[in-house]
Design a protein around this motif. Structure first.
Motif, PDB file in Angstrom:
ATOM      1  N   PHE A 213     -24.216 -16.240  19.165  1.00 21.58           N
ATOM      2  CA  PHE A 213     -23.363 -15.279  19.856  1.00 21.58           C
ATOM      3  C   PHE A 213     -21.930 -15.384  19.365  1.00 21.58           C
ATOM      4  O   PHE A 213     -21.218 -14.381  19.228  1.00 21.58           O
ATOM      5  N   PHE A 214     -21.483 -16.592  19.051  1.00 22.72           N
ATOM      6  CA  PHE A 214     -20.091 -16.821  18.657  1.00 22.72           C
ATOM      7  C   PHE A 214     -19.808 -16.357  17.225  1.00 22.72           C
ATOM      8  O   PHE A 214     -18.651 -16.279  16.822  1.00 22.72           O
ATOM      9  N   THR A 215     -20.854 -16.050  16.471  1.00 20.99           N
ATOM     10  CA  THR A 215     -20.654 -15.469  15.135  1.00 20.99           C
ATOM     11  C   THR A 215     -19.962 -14.117  15.239  1.00 20.99           C
ATOM     12  O   THR A 215     -19.282 -13.677  14.308  1.00 20.99           O
ATOM     13  N   TRP A 216     -20.132 -13.468  16.376  1.00 21.75           N
ATOM     14  CA  TRP A 216     -19.516 -12.157  16.608  1.00 21.75           C
ATOM     15  C   TRP A 216     -18.003 -12.203  16.439  1.00 21.75           C
ATOM     16  O   TRP A 216     -17.392 -11.234  15.995  1.00 21.75           O
ATOM     17  N   PHE A 217     -17.398 -13.340  16.769  1.00 22.68           N
ATOM     18  CA  PHE A 217     -15.944 -13.451  16.666  1.00 22.68           C
ATOM     19  C   PHE A 217     -15.466 -13.485  15.213  1.00 22.68           C
ATOM     20  O   PHE A 217     -14.297 -13.205  14.939  1.00 22.68           O
ATOM     21  N   THR A 218     -16.345 -13.811  14.306  1.00 23.61           N
ATOM     22  CA  THR A 218     -15.947 -13.881  12.886  1.00 23.61           C
ATOM     23  C   THR A 218     -16.484 -12.703  12.074  1.00 23.61           C
ATOM     24  O   THR A 218     -16.207 -12.603  10.884  1.00 23.61           O
ATOM     25  N   ASP A 219     -17.248 -11.832  12.710  1.00 24.09           N
ATOM     26  CA  ASP A 219     -17.857 -10.707  11.993  1.00 24.09           C
ATOM     27  C   ASP A 219     -16.952  -9.476  12.113  1.00 24.09           C
ATOM     28  O   ASP A 219     -16.835  -8.884  13.182  1.00 24.09           O
ATOM     29  N   HIS A 220     -16.337  -9.092  11.018  1.00 22.75           N
ATOM     30  CA  HIS A 220     -15.471  -7.907  10.996  1.00 22.75           C
ATOM     31  C   HIS A 220     -15.956  -6.900   9.943  1.00 22.75           C
ATOM     32  O   HIS A 220     -15.186  -6.076   9.456  1.00 22.75           O
ATOM     33  N   SER A 221     -17.227  -6.984   9.610  1.00 21.80           N
ATOM     34  CA  SER A 221     -17.769  -6.175   8.520  1.00 21.80           C
ATOM     35  C   SER A 221     -17.854  -4.698   8.870  1.00 21.80           C
ATOM     36  O   SER A 221     -17.691  -3.837   8.011  1.00 21.80           O
TER      37      SER A 221
END
Length: 300
Positions: A207-215
């Motif tokens: 879930f916390f990968t969302w904070f680094t995903d700006h694609s």
């Protein structure tokens, strides 16, 4: 087809007219000329109609733009009016332990992104806030407030979504300061998700990968779900009944139905015994007592 029939009708009438006047009928050359002029006239009328439609459509588009501006003003007005109520709601939610993790787990789209360790980390989530920028249309920010926890140092994790002047979407977020050996985004590829859960991405992610995903900020499903579905009324997901409890209730209902079926079958047996008595057959008394006992049990 319509224009051809009309020209043909015109030709017949003209022929009849000239015959009636003892004049020479119209030659095929003259008829073709009439037909050409008629077609040109029809095409001109169609072109004029198209131009008028375009003018009317421009007026409709102008009204739509005006309506959008008015709607935006109304939305801005009520967005400000809602803020005190959002604040009051957050204060009340703070009194309920594990409110937000329960809400996320109960939401079908968000729960699909949660692994077991994600849920453990979200138990320290105490508050969620969604803030739309003043002009609303330029973007919004989602803030997650955490208590002290064994996973990261941050007290607040935020992600913002923007639309620049050209209308291109972009996003930025807080850098998560993971504690030693607790980076859930690195464990995600090694830790399988819960059985029966489907993830939104091809590869398992935290879930916390969302904070680094700006694609693809313009199609951020999780951000849109939190802003448009959960934030307006999180209580509806917090109160979703536990599926295990529902299944248990279903089992109880099945048991009740089976009990009723047993009673119905026993009732049918009694009717059969009464019919036997009417035919002159005597049923031993000992056969009655088990039936009476069974029938009386549910009412004790």
């Amino acid at each position: 087809m319509y224009r051809t029939d009309s020209v043909f009708t015109l030709f017949i009438y003209s022929q009849q007219y000239f015959l009636h006047k003892n004049a020479h009928p119209i030659s095929s050359l003259s008829f073709n000329k009439i037909k050409t002029e008629f077609n040109l006239s029809s095409e001109k009328e169609q072109q004029e109609a198209i131009e008028h439609i375009d003018e009317v459509q421009n007026e409709i588009d102008r009204l739509n733009e005006q309506a959008s501006e008015e709607i935006l003003k109304v939305e801005q007005k009520y967005n400000k009016l809602r803020q005190p109520f959002f604040q009051k709601r957050s204060e009340l939610i703070a009194k309920i332990p594990n409110f937000w993790v329960t809400t996320f787990v109960n939401h079908p789209q968000v729960s699909a992104l949660l692994g077991e360790e994600d849920e453990e980390a979200l138990h320290y989530l105490t508050r969620v806030e969604v803030t739309e920028f003043e002009d609303i249309k330029s973007g919004y920010r989602i803030d997650f407030y955490f208590d002290e926890n064994p996973y990261f140092e941050n007290k607040i994790l935020s992600k913002e979504f923007h639309l620049n002047e050209s209308g291109d979407p972009s996003s930025k977020s807080t850098e998560i300061k993971w504690k030693a050996g607790k980076d859930l985004t690195k464990r995600a590829s090694q830790t399988p998700n819960k059985a029966g859960k489907k993830r939104q991405h091809e590869e398992p992610e935290s879930f916390f990968t969302w904070f680094t995903d700006h694609s693809d900020a313009g199609a951020d499903e999780l951000g849109e779900v939190v802003k448009d579905d959960i934030w307006p009324n999180p209580l509806q997901y917090y109160l979703v009944p536990d599926m295990d409890d529902e299944e248990g209730e279903g089992d109880d209902d099945d048991d009740d139905e089976e009990g009723l079926e047993d009673i119905d079958e026993e009732g049918d047996e009694d009717e059969g015994e009464e019919d036997d008595e009417e035919d002159g057959e005597v049923t031993p008394v000992k056969h009655f007592f088990p039936t009476i006992v069974k029938l009386s049990l549910p009412f004790l």
